[in-house]
Design an enzyme around this catalytic site. Structure first.
Site, mmCIF file in Angstrom:
data_model
loop_
_atom_site.group_PDB
_atom_site.id
_atom_site.type_symbol
_atom_site.label_atom_id
_atom_site.label_comp_id
_atom_site.label_asym_id
_atom_site.label_seq_id
_atom_site.Cartn_x
_atom_site.Cartn_y
_atom_site.Cartn_z
ATOM 1 N N ARG A 23 0.828 -1.163 0.074
ATOM 2 C CA ARG A 23 0.034 0.168 -0.028
ATOM 3 C C ARG A 23 0.783 1.175 0.023
ATOM 4 O O ARG A 23 0.520 2.133 0.602
ATOM 5 C CB ARG A 23 -1.032 -0.116 1.179
ATOM 6 C CG ARG A 23 -2.113 -1.005 1.180
ATOM 7 C CD ARG A 23 -2.960 -0.866 0.116
ATOM 8 N NE ARG A 23 -4.134 -1.487 0.593
ATOM 9 C CZ ARG A 23 -5.354 -1.321 0.977
ATOM 10 N NH1 ARG A 23 -5.606 0.086 1.265
ATOM 11 N NH2 ARG A 23 -6.409 -1.991 1.180
ATOM 12 N N ARG A 27 -2.919 6.998 1.156
ATOM 13 C CA ARG A 27 -3.580 8.022 1.888
ATOM 14 C C ARG A 27 -2.599 8.752 3.107
ATOM 15 O O ARG A 27 -2.567 9.894 3.186
ATOM 16 C CB ARG A 27 -4.789 7.816 3.057
ATOM 17 C CG ARG A 27 -6.030 7.412 2.008
ATOM 18 C CD ARG A 27 -7.041 7.104 2.627
ATOM 19 N NE ARG A 27 -7.025 5.743 3.137
ATOM 20 C CZ ARG A 27 -7.994 5.224 3.770
ATOM 21 N NH1 ARG A 27 -9.219 5.806 4.047
ATOM 22 N NH2 ARG A 27 -7.815 3.828 3.956
ATOM 23 N N ARG A 36 -6.160 12.698 -5.073
ATOM 24 C CA ARG A 36 -7.485 11.936 -4.455
ATOM 25 C C ARG A 36 -8.524 13.231 -4.314
ATOM 26 O O ARG A 36 -9.611 12.828 -4.329
ATOM 27 C CB ARG A 36 -7.211 11.267 -3.332
ATOM 28 C CG ARG A 36 -7.820 10.047 -2.971
ATOM 29 C CD ARG A 36 -8.598 9.352 -3.404
ATOM 30 N NE ARG A 36 -9.437 8.875 -2.683
ATOM 31 C CZ ARG A 36 -10.881 9.006 -2.278
ATOM 32 N NH1 ARG A 36 -11.107 10.171 -2.998
ATOM 33 N NH2 ARG A 36 -11.632 8.565 -1.377
ATOM 34 N N ASP A 72 -7.110 -1.779 -7.236
ATOM 35 C CA ASP A 72 -7.706 -2.229 -6.065
ATOM 36 C C ASP A 72 -8.178 -3.832 -6.318
ATOM 37 O O ASP A 72 -8.577 -3.901 -7.508
ATOM 38 C CB ASP A 72 -8.832 -1.493 -5.618
ATOM 39 C CG ASP A 72 -9.309 -1.752 -3.969
ATOM 40 O OD1 ASP A 72 -8.464 -1.489 -3.325
ATOM 41 O OD2 ASP A 72 -9.854 -2.808 -3.757
ATOM 42 N N TYR A 147 -15.927 -10.376 -0.101
ATOM 43 C CA TYR A 147 -16.376 -9.240 -0.245
ATOM 44 C C TYR A 147 -17.873 -9.317 -1.055
ATOM 45 O O TYR A 147 -18.728 -8.566 -0.962
ATOM 46 C CB TYR A 147 -15.506 -8.188 -1.200
ATOM 47 C CG TYR A 147 -14.322 -7.751 -0.317
ATOM 48 C CD1 TYR A 147 -14.551 -6.505 0.524
ATOM 49 C CD2 TYR A 147 -13.231 -8.148 -0.122
ATOM 50 C CE1 TYR A 147 -13.450 -5.992 1.371
ATOM 51 C CE2 TYR A 147 -12.129 -7.872 0.761
ATOM 52 C CZ TYR A 147 -12.280 -6.738 1.615
ATOM 53 O OH TYR A 147 -11.337 -6.333 2.197
HETATM 54 O O1 1CP Z 1 0.432 1.001 -3.486
HETATM 55 C C1 1CP Z 1 -0.335 0.283 -3.365
HETATM 56 O O2 1CP Z 1 -0.288 -0.897 -2.785
HETATM 57 C C2 1CP Z 1 -1.880 0.802 -3.664
HETATM 58 C C3 1CP Z 1 -2.662 0.023 -4.550
HETATM 59 C C4 1CP Z 1 -3.591 -0.996 -3.747
HETATM 60 C C5 1CP Z 1 -3.690 -2.378 -3.218
HETATM 61 C C6 1CP Z 1 -2.532 -3.319 -3.841
HETATM 62 C C7 1CP Z 1 -4.876 -0.432 -2.951
HETATM 63 C C8 1CP Z 1 -5.334 1.111 -3.267
HETATM 64 N N1 1CP Z 1 -5.735 -1.335 -2.629
HETATM 65 C C9 1CP Z 1 -4.882 -2.509 -2.827
HETATM 66 C C10 1CP Z 1 -5.254 -4.042 -2.428
HETATM 67 C C11 1CP Z 1 -6.544 -4.207 -1.605
HETATM 68 N N2 1CP Z 1 -7.770 -3.567 -1.361
HETATM 69 C C12 1CP Z 1 -6.464 -5.253 -0.572
HETATM 70 C C13 1CP Z 1 -5.417 -6.206 -0.320
HETATM 71 C C14 1CP Z 1 -4.217 -5.573 0.465
HETATM 72 C C15 1CP Z 1 -4.512 -5.506 1.909
HETATM 73 O O3 1CP Z 1 -5.050 -6.301 2.760
HETATM 74 O O4 1CP Z 1 -4.617 -4.239 2.502
HETATM 75 C C16 1CP Z 1 -7.761 -5.106 0.144
HETATM 76 C C17 1CP Z 1 -8.266 -6.093 1.198
HETATM 77 C C18 1CP Z 1 -8.528 -4.218 -0.600
HETATM 78 C C19 1CP Z 1 -9.779 -3.794 -0.299
HETATM 79 C C20 1CP Z 1 -10.291 -2.244 -0.181
HETATM 80 N N3 1CP Z 1 -9.603 -1.315 -0.693
HETATM 81 C C21 1CP Z 1 -10.701 -1.811 1.120
HETATM 82 C C22 1CP Z 1 -11.135 -2.679 2.267
HETATM 83 C C23 1CP Z 1 -10.127 -3.036 3.341
HETATM 84 C C24 1CP Z 1 -11.119 -3.801 4.243
HETATM 85 O O5 1CP Z 1 -10.514 -3.844 5.646
HETATM 86 O O6 1CP Z 1 -11.857 -4.684 4.153
HETATM 87 C C25 1CP Z 1 -10.633 -0.222 1.246
HETATM 88 C C26 1CP Z 1 -11.023 0.575 2.279
HETATM 89 C C27 1CP Z 1 -9.968 -0.100 -0.024
HETATM 90 C C28 1CP Z 1 -9.765 1.372 -0.631
HETATM 91 C C29 1CP Z 1 -8.374 1.731 -1.072
HETATM 92 N N4 1CP Z 1 -7.454 0.841 -1.928
HETATM 93 C C30 1CP Z 1 -6.378 1.358 -2.332
HETATM 94 C C31 1CP Z 1 -6.228 2.684 -1.541
HETATM 95 C C32 1CP Z 1 -5.357 3.669 -1.390
HETATM 96 C C33 1CP Z 1 -7.666 3.059 -0.633
HETATM 97 C C34 1CP Z 1 -8.307 3.964 0.046
HETATM 98 C C35 1CP Z 1 -9.169 4.682 -0.756
HETATM 99 C C36 1CP Z 1 -9.101 5.989 -0.656
HETATM 100 O O7 1CP Z 1 -8.213 6.903 -1.216
HETATM 101 O O8 1CP Z 1 -9.916 6.642 0.027
#
Ligand code: 1CP
Length: 339
Positions: A23, A27, A36, A72, A147
């Site tokens: 990640r 943010r 964003r 994502d 999900y």
């Molecule tokens: O640099 C990077 O890694 C960013 C790219 C990236 C990746 C690899 C994002 C952007 N999301 C992910 C993978 C991802 N998304 C996972 C697997 C990794 C992990 O376990 O952390 C999962 C579970 C998600 C699902 C997801 N996306 C959630 C829910 C998490 C949960 O607790 O159920 C949420 C809130 C997101 C949003 C998201 N995805 C990525 C970002 C930067 C964000 C935040 C959104 C924003 O800008 O408001």
């Protein structure tokens, strides 16, 4: 071209231990917040020029040895035909969760170029810009299924486990459809130019080992096997998966991601000839610098016997982490691991 990361994935000698941060685009970076601020999260994911910009940010700011595509894991699930919404502060929502065979039958196995062409375009654009390798990714089928079944994030996975235990046939049918979707999606990323592929199994750790073996593992094995033709390193990250490590190794992945709940030296002894990626507790980035450095030094030391080590956090960087602490961690890894 800095290929240290790819060498470590293959278990080859490197001049130092490469690092990237799960990640790493996100943010905690003010530069990300700025982009964003102008668009919704889904708009960002679907605009290749903006995805390129935020993918490059951590590479330039932190000096990491690999980039990860900004996208994502839920993007290909939306492409299967189920509406996806992101609510500010609440995370992802699928307003039409999958609860029966009729719901599942409505989902398609999307053509990745047709339905997620913006992802492939992002990859093609990034390859023109990057001096470090580009990691493509997808969610593992079990994590994706949670999900779709829960309709969003969950803490107890009631609906998912209810389906597994009371209607295993439906659950397996769903896993098959997600697995095929994921394989095609990752093959398309490879074709577009991704240089390694990571499979995120964020929720694998909520399963009993025997359920992981029955309901999750075979599908990851299938994907890894179908990706062999790409010749790319495959990274499998089962979060909270210390008890599943031997099974994770049986997927055939070239690299296993580790969360912070296991000593990396113990993992080396348990898995043998496979590269390891990890495993600093993301909150350890809050340690004072000298303690952070010592902690990183211990992980590097413990990982010495590994057949390749890629330094990373044990899970995604937390959104309130000061970026300068992440930058310091990257510098410490590079400095302490010089050979
Ligand atoms: O640099 C990077 O890694 C960013 C790219 C990236 C990746 C690899 C994002 C952007 N999301 C992910 C993978 C991802 N998304 C996972 C697997 C990794 C992990 O376990 O952390 C999962 C579970 C998600 C699902 C997801 N996306 C959630 C829910 C998490 C949960 O607790 O159920 C949420 C809130 C997101 C949003 C998201 N995805 C990525 C970002 C930067 C964000 C935040 C959104 C924003 O800008 O408001």
């Amino acid at each position: 071209m800095n290929d240290t990361f790819l060498k470590a994935c293959r278990g080859e000698e490197t001049d130092y231990t490469p690092i990237w941060i799960m990640r790493q685009a996100g943010r905690y970076l003010p530069e990300y917040q700025k982009v964003r601020g102008k668009v919704t999260f889904l708009e960002l994911c679907k605009t290749p020029e903006l995805c390129v910009e935020v993918t490059l940010q951590p590479v330039d700011i932190l000096g990491v040895d690999a980039a990860i595509l900004f996208s994502d894991i839920l993007i290909p699930l939306e492409a299967m035909g189920t509406p996806l919404e992101f609510h500010e502060g609440r995370g992802p929502v699928f307003p039409e969760p999958i609860q029966n065979q009729a719901d599942l039958d409505r989902l398609i196995i999307p053509d990745p170029d047709e339905h997620t062409g913006f992802v492939m375009e992002t990859i093609r654009l990034l390859r023109k810009e990057l001096q470090v390798p580009l990691i493509g990714f997808a969610g593992a089928p079990f994590t994706c299924a949670t999900y779709l079944i829960e309709g969003g994030s969950s803490k107890v996975f009631w609906e998912t486990k209810k389906m597994m235990y009371t209607n295993p046939e439906l659950f397996h049918n769903m896993m098959e459809k997600i697995t095929r979707t994921t394989t095609l999606y990752l093959l398309a990323q490879a074709k577009a130019g991704a240089q390694a592929l990571q499979i995120f199994d964020s929720w694998a750790g909520v399963l009993a080992p025997e359920d992981f073996k029955t309901f999750a593992l075979p599908y990851v094995q299938q994907i890894v096997s179908d990706l062999q033709e790409t010749g790319l390193p495959i990274i499998y990250f089962a979060n909270n998966g210390a008890t599943l490590l031997e099974m994770a190794a049986s997927t055939g992945a070239d690299v296993l991601g580790l969360d912070w709940r296991i000593n990396i030296g113990d993992a080396v002894r348990r898995v043998g000839k496979v590269a390891l990626q990890g495993n600093l507790d993301p909150f350890a980035l809050l340690l004072p610098k000298e303690k952070l450095k010592a902690r990183i030094g211990r992980i590097l030391e413990d990982a010495k016997g590994a057949h390749g080590h890629i330094f990373n956090l044990g899970h995604g960087i937390h959104q309130f982490t000061p970026p300068e602490q992440a930058k310091a961690a990257v510098e410490f890894v590079h400095e302490l691991s010089q050979r």
